[in-house]
Design an enzyme around this catalytic site. Structure first.
Site, mmCIF file in Angstrom:
data_model
loop_
_atom_site.group_PDB
_atom_site.id
_atom_site.type_symbol
_atom_site.label_atom_id
_atom_site.label_comp_id
_atom_site.label_asym_id
_atom_site.label_seq_id
_atom_site.Cartn_x
_atom_site.Cartn_y
_atom_site.Cartn_z
ATOM 1 N N GLN A 174 0.755 -1.411 0.067
ATOM 2 C CA GLN A 174 -0.385 -0.159 0.114
ATOM 3 C C GLN A 174 0.811 1.056 0.225
ATOM 4 O O GLN A 174 0.512 2.324 -0.033
ATOM 5 C CB GLN A 174 -0.677 -0.146 1.234
ATOM 6 C CG GLN A 174 -1.934 -1.434 1.634
ATOM 7 C CD GLN A 174 -3.016 -0.725 0.295
ATOM 8 O OE1 GLN A 174 -2.853 0.001 0.143
ATOM 9 N NE2 GLN A 174 -3.327 -1.923 -0.264
ATOM 10 N N CYS A 312 -9.800 -9.123 0.970
ATOM 11 C CA CYS A 312 -8.882 -10.381 1.316
ATOM 12 C C CYS A 312 -9.865 -11.424 2.181
ATOM 13 O O CYS A 312 -10.130 -12.579 2.319
ATOM 14 C CB CYS A 312 -7.685 -10.740 1.842
ATOM 15 S SG CYS A 312 -6.070 -9.539 0.661
#
Length: 366
Positions: A174, A312
């Site tokens: 990220q 996820c």
């Protein structure tokens, strides 16, 4: 649809689509073949590799392509621990599942220390120093948290690891292209689809001499460390995305900062920001509202793509382990939403979305 889930994935940059196209069609040669078409593909991959290395901003290392950042993280952890006389790994409670699940796999027979965070999502460096010792092989820490956007003190964590002779791996999935990656880590995991590149390709940056043992065995095509035929299309796409991230770094950062200010100023009273507001990548706005049914809110906002947390773990029914680590209860965690925006987000569409989020929350009477 208004897309506001940039932590899950990012839209493909038009430049990426254009550069990938020839490698999906006529330029289909195996890049590990010795003839001209193969060498051309290999050369394109070499350029892409260099662009990803430049995007990290790090010196003294090199990049190997992988099938995903999850593979890169598994490789870094398992490849470092295999046959290592030191048997301990130290990590943080708010890490991605790729780190925590791999650490827990190791912990079935060996020593794993998972460090807590404070209510802002930040790890205490004194706690890190107490946990890392001469039996520690590896310290794993995420640069930018995927759920709440907080930025951990990676350089300081790496220094503590190195003081005890341990290695340090950083999940920068990220962070790449969004914040500067600090010097210090021995390995850095990355993903193309978080920076407007294609899915199904990641990378592991490794300091020279600190490479982990191979995780996938076979032909040894990638740097002699990772086997499997590379996809020129995916590598080229990653390379183009990395080049754009380097060129647009300051512009993208300013755009995100402006969007953050606009969004928080448009939120109704009663919303609480999860995670530190100072030590944070501001393209991630994770907020909660007391009494909110966030799943119902998402169902009421079908024209807006926002999330409850990590893609996820979506659909698991479990409250976010990241929000729980901040000290939030199940009800508070389930009253939270994540809004993610970036390069291609327009200010007007973000503000329209925030207005609809406010309205949907008010409709629940909260």
């Amino acid at each position: 649809m208004i897309y506001l889930d940039y932590q899950a994935t990012t839209p493909l940059a038009p430049e990426v689509v254009a550069t990938m196209q020839p490698w999906i069609g006529d330029k289909f040669a195996n890049p590990h073949s010795p003839y001209t078409a193969g060498r051309e593909a290999a050369a394109a991959i070499s350029v892409a590799r260099e662009r990803v290395e430049v995007a990290t901003g790090l010196d003294g290392g090199h990049v190997a392509f992988t099938g995903s950042a999850t593979e890169a993280i598994n490789w870094a952890i398992r490849g470092t621990l295999e046959d290592n006389p030191r048997r301990k790994i130290v990590t943080i409670a708010t890490e991605h599942a790729a780190v925590l699940d791999t650490a827990n796999w190791w912990g079935r027979h060996h020593d794993v220390t998972i460090l807590p965070v404070d209510s802002n999502g930040m790890v205490d460096l004194d706690t890190v120093a107490e946990a890392v010792d001469d039996q520690t092989a590896l310290v794993a820490a995420m640069l930018v948290n995927n759920e709440i956007g907080v930025i951990q003190p990676i350089a300081a964590i790496a220094r503590i690891a190195h003081e005890h002779g341990a290695l340090m791996v950083c999940d920068a999935v990220q962070g790449l292209g969004r914040v500067a990656i600090p010097e210090g880590p021995d390995m850095v995991a990355m993903s193309a689809h978080k920076i407007h590149g294609p899915k199904a390709i990641g990378a592991l940056w490794m300091k020279h001499g600190k490479e982990p043992r191979p995780l996938i065995h076979g032909g040894g095509q990638e740097e002699g460390l990772r086997s499997g035929t590379l996809s020129p299309a995916l590598c080229v796409g990653f390379g183009t995305a990395a080049r754009l991230a380097t060129e647009r770094f300051a512009q993208d950062a300013q755009h995100v900062a402006d969007l953050w200010s606009a969004a928080i100023n448009h939120l109704d009273d009663g919303w609480i920001i999860n995670g530190s507001e100072e030590d944070r990548y501001k393209g991630n706005l994770n907020i909660r509202r007391e009494g909110l049914d966030s799943a119902r809110l998402l169902a009421d906002l079908r024209g807006i793509a926002i999330s409850l947390g990590s893609a996820c773990a979506s659909g698991s029914g479990r409250p976010s382990h990241v929000l729980r680590a901040l000290g939030l209860g199940d009800a508070e965690a389930r009253a939270s939403i994540r809004i993610g925006y970036g390069r291609y987000t327009e200010r007007d569409e973000l503000l329209e979305s925030v207005s609809q989020i406010n309205q949907a929350a008010r409709a629940q009477g909260v």
